[in-house]
Write a protein that holds these residues in place. Structure first.
Motif, PDB file in Angstrom:
ATOM      1  N   ARG A  34      -1.879  48.900  34.052  1.00  0.00           N
ATOM      2  CA  ARG A  34      -1.226  47.587  33.961  1.00  0.00           C
ATOM      3  C   ARG A  34      -0.110  47.531  32.923  1.00  0.00           C
ATOM      4  O   ARG A  34       0.469  46.476  32.697  1.00  0.00           O
ATOM      5  CB  ARG A  34      -2.272  46.505  33.648  1.00  0.00           C
ATOM      6  CG  ARG A  34      -2.881  46.550  32.267  1.00  0.00           C
ATOM      7  CD  ARG A  34      -3.773  45.332  32.018  1.00  0.00           C
ATOM      8  NE  ARG A  34      -4.263  45.256  30.666  1.00  0.00           N
ATOM      9  CZ  ARG A  34      -5.438  45.736  30.252  1.00  0.00           C
ATOM     10  NH1 ARG A  34      -6.246  46.322  31.126  1.00  0.00           N
ATOM     11  NH2 ARG A  34      -5.808  45.626  28.982  1.00  0.00           N
ATOM     12  N   THR A  35       0.212  48.655  32.308  1.00  0.00           N
ATOM     13  CA  THR A  35       1.267  48.682  31.296  1.00  0.00           C
ATOM     14  C   THR A  35       2.314  49.735  31.643  1.00  0.00           C
ATOM     15  O   THR A  35       2.112  50.570  32.519  1.00  0.00           O
ATOM     16  CB  THR A  35       0.701  48.981  29.900  1.00  0.00           C
ATOM     17  OG1 THR A  35      -0.082  50.194  29.973  1.00  0.00           O
ATOM     18  CG2 THR A  35      -0.173  47.857  29.401  1.00  0.00           C
ATOM     19  N   ALA A  36       3.439  49.681  30.948  1.00  0.00           N
ATOM     20  CA  ALA A  36       4.549  50.617  31.183  1.00  0.00           C
ATOM     21  C   ALA A  36       4.841  51.408  29.925  1.00  0.00           C
ATOM     22  O   ALA A  36       4.412  51.050  28.817  1.00  0.00           O
ATOM     23  CB  ALA A  36       5.782  49.853  31.631  1.00  0.00           C
ATOM     24  N   THR A  68      -4.795  46.755  22.621  1.00  0.00           N
ATOM     25  CA  THR A  68      -4.170  46.222  23.831  1.00  0.00           C
ATOM     26  C   THR A  68      -3.503  44.873  23.583  1.00  0.00           C
ATOM     27  O   THR A  68      -3.092  44.209  24.533  1.00  0.00           O
ATOM     28  CB  THR A  68      -5.216  46.077  24.955  1.00  0.00           C
ATOM     29  OG1 THR A  68      -6.254  45.185  24.513  1.00  0.00           O
ATOM     30  CG2 THR A  68      -5.842  47.418  25.312  1.00  0.00           C
ATOM     31  N   TYR A  92      -6.109  50.088  31.435  1.00  0.00           N
ATOM     32  CA  TYR A  92      -5.016  49.676  30.561  1.00  0.00           C
ATOM     33  C   TYR A  92      -3.714  50.372  30.968  1.00  0.00           C
ATOM     34  O   TYR A  92      -2.648  49.750  31.027  1.00  0.00           O
ATOM     35  CB  TYR A  92      -5.373  49.999  29.108  1.00  0.00           C
ATOM     36  CG  TYR A  92      -4.235  49.842  28.140  1.00  0.00           C
ATOM     37  CD1 TYR A  92      -3.713  48.587  27.833  1.00  0.00           C
ATOM     38  CD2 TYR A  92      -3.667  50.960  27.521  1.00  0.00           C
ATOM     39  CE1 TYR A  92      -2.664  48.442  26.938  1.00  0.00           C
ATOM     40  CE2 TYR A  92      -2.621  50.828  26.628  1.00  0.00           C
ATOM     41  CZ  TYR A  92      -2.123  49.562  26.339  1.00  0.00           C
ATOM     42  OH  TYR A  92      -1.085  49.423  25.461  1.00  0.00           O
ATOM     43  N   LYS A  93      -3.808  51.650  31.262  1.00  0.00           N
ATOM     44  CA  LYS A  93      -2.638  52.431  31.676  1.00  0.00           C
ATOM     45  C   LYS A  93      -2.030  51.884  32.957  1.00  0.00           C
ATOM     46  O   LYS A  93      -0.804  51.818  33.099  1.00  0.00           O
ATOM     47  CB  LYS A  93      -3.040  53.898  31.859  1.00  0.00           C
ATOM     48  CG  LYS A  93      -1.913  54.798  32.362  1.00  0.00           C
ATOM     49  CD  LYS A  93      -2.403  56.226  32.543  1.00  0.00           C
ATOM     50  CE  LYS A  93      -1.295  57.105  33.109  1.00  0.00           C
ATOM     51  NZ  LYS A  93      -1.756  58.503  33.321  1.00  0.00           N
ATOM     52  N   TYR A 112       1.461  46.017  22.396  1.00  0.00           N
ATOM     53  CA  TYR A 112       0.719  46.916  23.289  1.00  0.00           C
ATOM     54  C   TYR A 112       0.266  46.206  24.564  1.00  0.00           C
ATOM     55  O   TYR A 112      -0.228  46.856  25.480  1.00  0.00           O
ATOM     56  CB  TYR A 112      -0.490  47.495  22.561  1.00  0.00           C
ATOM     57  CG  TYR A 112      -0.116  48.516  21.512  1.00  0.00           C
ATOM     58  CD1 TYR A 112      -0.056  49.867  21.808  1.00  0.00           C
ATOM     59  CD2 TYR A 112       0.186  48.119  20.215  1.00  0.00           C
ATOM     60  CE1 TYR A 112       0.294  50.798  20.850  1.00  0.00           C
ATOM     61  CE2 TYR A 112       0.548  49.041  19.247  1.00  0.00           C
ATOM     62  CZ  TYR A 112       0.593  50.385  19.569  1.00  0.00           C
ATOM     63  OH  TYR A 112       0.944  51.308  18.606  1.00  0.00           O
ATOM     64  N   ARG A 113       0.435  44.917  24.632  1.00  0.00           N
ATOM     65  CA  ARG A 113       0.087  44.185  25.844  1.00  0.00           C
ATOM     66  C   ARG A 113       1.018  44.574  26.990  1.00  0.00           C
ATOM     67  O   ARG A 113       0.642  44.512  28.150  1.00  0.00           O
ATOM     68  CB  ARG A 113       0.188  42.689  25.575  1.00  0.00           C
ATOM     69  CG  ARG A 113      -0.281  41.788  26.708  1.00  0.00           C
ATOM     70  CD  ARG A 113      -0.215  40.348  26.269  1.00  0.00           C
ATOM     71  NE  ARG A 113      -0.997  40.134  25.045  1.00  0.00           N
ATOM     72  CZ  ARG A 113      -0.959  39.019  24.318  1.00  0.00           C
ATOM     73  NH1 ARG A 113      -0.158  38.008  24.696  1.00  0.00           N
ATOM     74  NH2 ARG A 113      -1.703  38.899  23.234  1.00  0.00           N
ATOM     75  N   TRP A 114       2.247  44.965  26.648  1.00  0.00           N
ATOM     76  CA  TRP A 114       3.231  45.309  27.679  1.00  0.00           C
ATOM     77  C   TRP A 114       3.584  46.793  27.679  1.00  0.00           C
ATOM     78  O   TRP A 114       3.855  47.368  28.733  1.00  0.00           O
ATOM     79  CB  TRP A 114       4.506  44.495  27.464  1.00  0.00           C
ATOM     80  CG  TRP A 114       4.254  43.019  27.500  1.00  0.00           C
ATOM     81  CD1 TRP A 114       4.062  42.231  28.603  1.00  0.00           C
ATOM     82  CD2 TRP A 114       4.132  42.152  26.354  1.00  0.00           C
ATOM     83  NE1 TRP A 114       3.846  40.928  28.232  1.00  0.00           N
ATOM     84  CE2 TRP A 114       3.883  40.829  26.851  1.00  0.00           C
ATOM     85  CE3 TRP A 114       4.219  42.334  24.982  1.00  0.00           C
ATOM     86  CZ2 TRP A 114       3.719  39.732  26.026  1.00  0.00           C
ATOM     87  CZ3 TRP A 114       4.059  41.241  24.158  1.00  0.00           C
ATOM     88  CH2 TRP A 114       3.811  39.962  24.678  1.00  0.00           C
ATOM     89  N   LEU A 115       3.616  47.410  26.514  1.00  0.00           N
ATOM     90  CA  LEU A 115       3.969  48.821  26.398  1.00  0.00           C
ATOM     91  C   LEU A 115       2.793  49.596  25.820  1.00  0.00           C
ATOM     92  O   LEU A 115       2.245  49.200  24.789  1.00  0.00           O
ATOM     93  CB  LEU A 115       5.182  48.999  25.488  1.00  0.00           C
ATOM     94  CG  LEU A 115       6.504  48.361  25.953  1.00  0.00           C
ATOM     95  CD1 LEU A 115       7.527  48.414  24.826  1.00  0.00           C
ATOM     96  CD2 LEU A 115       7.044  49.071  27.185  1.00  0.00           C
ATOM     97  N   ARG A 116       2.413  50.682  26.461  1.00  0.00           N
ATOM     98  CA  ARG A 116       1.260  51.427  25.939  1.00  0.00           C
ATOM     99  C   ARG A 116       1.670  52.501  24.931  1.00  0.00           C
ATOM    100  O   ARG A 116       0.806  53.064  24.256  1.00  0.00           O
ATOM    101  CB  ARG A 116       0.443  52.029  27.080  1.00  0.00           C
ATOM    102  CG  ARG A 116       1.119  53.066  27.926  1.00  0.00           C
ATOM    103  CD  ARG A 116       0.154  53.554  29.011  1.00  0.00           C
ATOM    104  NE  ARG A 116       0.704  54.583  29.855  1.00  0.00           N
ATOM    105  CZ  ARG A 116       1.428  54.363  30.945  1.00  0.00           C
ATOM    106  NH1 ARG A 116       1.685  53.120  31.302  1.00  0.00           N
ATOM    107  NH2 ARG A 116       1.890  55.374  31.661  1.00  0.00           N
TER     108      ARG A 116
END
Length: 291
Positions: free
Chosen positions: A282-284, A214, A279-280, A218-222
């Motif tokens: 809060r990310t795009a 994460t 996690y899903k 990966y903090r912004w895109l999963r």
């Protein structure tokens, strides 16, 4: 009582004296020291990790990269408005992409550094067919059609996306290059930040040591690797001026990643439970119409 006299180091022969660690003979795989009559051999149990197979692929990728880059520069230097530079440029980007797939894997996830990591054939027939069609569309639309069928512009009008000159050409090129660089850079960062947690194949079982990444990109895109390839692919087609393959790439890649992401996320929820759900949320994904 007689005893066998010990040999001091000063009196010992060179073969009997203590050798430095760097000079210690390397044992043969069968336990014997190598010599002229018993040359060392290495047994490769996995043919996909055979160094010769890997080096051959790397060599030809380098050859393709160097020769296609040279052609691209020659076309641009001789006649900047000549659209033929787009075809060898596409081969340049493909060569760089496939080399980076293996190199980053070898650097950050060595156990997965096999010939398959180049992604030259492991993506299947459709992948190679799509790139072949893109190259053919570019050549036909920029050279064959205008040169041999000038009286029938309908045969090459589909290639009008990138005009030969003018402001529209510059705008399309800038957009294409931006998408290509962002896409390649994002995918490469994804592989670096995921390290041993990255795999080119969907994993149906959670391996030991597999963690939910994460941080970093990966903090912004999963799914940054998918995001990267999607926009990289569209960027290449915009640069080449391929209207047909631009639409085809967009549709095929969107459908492929939508199905793959749905399948993969179901598995990841099974691996990590609510941690992945949070996690899903809060990310795009970064691919249009894929939540």
């Amino acid at each position: 009582m007689d005893s066998t006299p010990s040999t001091s180091s000063a009196d010992a022969s060179p073969s009997q004296q203590q050798q430095p660690s760097w000079a210690t003979p390397t044992l043969h795989t069968n336990g014997r020291n190598p010599d002229a009559n018993n040359p060392p051999t290495i047994t490769i149990t996995d043919p996909k990790k055979n160094p010769s197979a890997i080096s051959i692929r790397a060599f030809f990728l380098g050859l393709a990269f160097g020769s296609s880059l040279t052609l691209t520069l020659l076309f641009l230097l001789q006649q900047p408005s000549n659209p033929l530079w787009r075809a060898p440029f596409f081969i340049t980007t493909l060569s760089a992409f496939h080399f980076l797939e293996f190199y980053i894997t070898a650097q950050y996830n060595p156990p997965a550094a096999t010939t398959g990591a180049f992604l030259l054939t492991s993506n299947g027939y459709a992948y190679n067919a799509a790139h072949t069609l893109a190259l053919l569309e570019c050549i036909f639309g920029n050279y064959v059609g205008p040169r041999y069928f000038p009286e029938r512009p309908s045969l090459h009008s589909f290639n009008a996306l990138l005009p030969a000159e003018g402001g529209a050409r510059t705008a399309w090129l800038m957009l294409g290059f931006a998408l290509l660089v962002i896409g390649q850079g994002t995918r490469t960062l994804a592989m670096v930040h995921a390290a041993t947690n990255f795999n080119h194949l969907i994993q149906f079982r959670k391996k030991e040591g597999h963690v939910l990444v994460t941080n970093g990109i990966y903090r912004w895109l999963r799914h940054p690797a998918y995001f990267g390839f999607f926009w990289w692919g569209l960027g290449t087609q915009i640069i080449m001026g391929n209207v047909g393959c631009l639409i085809g790439y967009a549709v095929v890649l969107w459908r492929f990643f939508k199905y793959r992401i749905e399948k993969e996320e179901n598995l990841l929820i099974g691996f990590f439970g609510q941690d992945y759900v949070r996690y899903k949320n809060r990310t795009a994904v970064g691919i249009p119409l894929i939540p």
